[in-house]
Design a protein around this motif. Structure first.
Motif, mmCIF file in Angstrom:
data_model
loop_
_atom_site.group_PDB
_atom_site.id
_atom_site.type_symbol
_atom_site.label_atom_id
_atom_site.label_comp_id
_atom_site.label_asym_id
_atom_site.label_seq_id
_atom_site.Cartn_x
_atom_site.Cartn_y
_atom_site.Cartn_z
ATOM 1 N N LEU A 21 -5.753 36.511 59.249
ATOM 2 C CA LEU A 21 -5.850 35.303 58.417
ATOM 3 C C LEU A 21 -4.854 34.228 58.845
ATOM 4 N N PHE A 22 -3.616 34.609 59.094
ATOM 5 C CA PHE A 22 -2.569 33.622 59.327
ATOM 6 C C PHE A 22 -2.207 33.440 60.799
ATOM 7 N N GLY A 23 -2.438 34.399 61.637
ATOM 8 C CA GLY A 23 -2.071 34.291 63.039
ATOM 9 C C GLY A 23 -0.651 34.786 63.274
ATOM 10 N N ALA A 24 -0.374 35.151 64.521
ATOM 11 C CA ALA A 24 0.919 35.747 64.858
ATOM 12 C C ALA A 24 2.058 34.733 64.783
ATOM 13 N N ALA A 31 7.215 34.717 56.267
ATOM 14 C CA ALA A 31 8.240 35.692 55.880
ATOM 15 C C ALA A 31 9.576 35.005 55.599
ATOM 16 N N GLY A 32 9.930 34.006 56.406
ATOM 17 C CA GLY A 32 11.182 33.274 56.186
ATOM 18 C C GLY A 32 11.180 32.519 54.876
ATOM 19 N N SER A 33 10.080 31.837 54.578
ATOM 20 C CA SER A 33 10.018 31.094 53.323
ATOM 21 C C SER A 33 9.977 32.039 52.126
ATOM 22 N N LEU A 34 9.339 33.197 52.288
ATOM 23 C CA LEU A 34 9.332 34.194 51.219
ATOM 24 C C LEU A 34 10.750 34.722 50.973
ATOM 25 N N GLY A 35 11.497 34.973 52.031
ATOM 26 C CA GLY A 35 12.881 35.429 51.889
ATOM 27 C C GLY A 35 13.765 34.391 51.213
ATOM 28 N N LYS A 36 13.590 33.121 51.587
ATOM 29 C CA LYS A 36 14.362 32.050 50.945
ATOM 30 C C LYS A 36 14.025 31.949 49.465
#
Length: 86
Positions: A21-24, A31-36
């Motif tokens: 869905l999102f690509g590599a 993941a970075g924005s989720l961690g922030k």
């Protein structure tokens, strides 16, 4: 169905679908924005907990009267009245 029911194959299928869905290239950004977001959420929770447990700082008396909405004539500092009987 809870998270404890997921096996290795189910997790791998979910990861492959996310990759398609999102690509590599986009997955590290997500993941970075989720961690922030998680870090900011934890920081806000700890700030709210600290505000609940700590007493508020004492405000000077003149600021308290202003905050309480006292009339302008009563907002100036006045000395304590003297006691006649002790």
């Amino acid at each position: 169905m809870g998270l404890q029911n997921f096996g290795f194959m189910e997790i791998m299928i979910i990861l492959v679908i996310v990759l398609l869905l999102f690509g590599a290239k986009r997955i590290p950004e997500i993941a970075g924005s989720l961690g922030k977001g998680i870090n900011e959420f934890k920081r806000n929770i700890s700030d709210a907990q600290r505000q609940i447990t700590e007493p508020p700082p004492a405000a000077p008396r003149a600021e308290q009267r202003i905050a309480e909405g006292a009339p302008a004539a009563q907002q100036e500092e006045r000395p304590e009245p003297k006691r006649l009987l002790q």
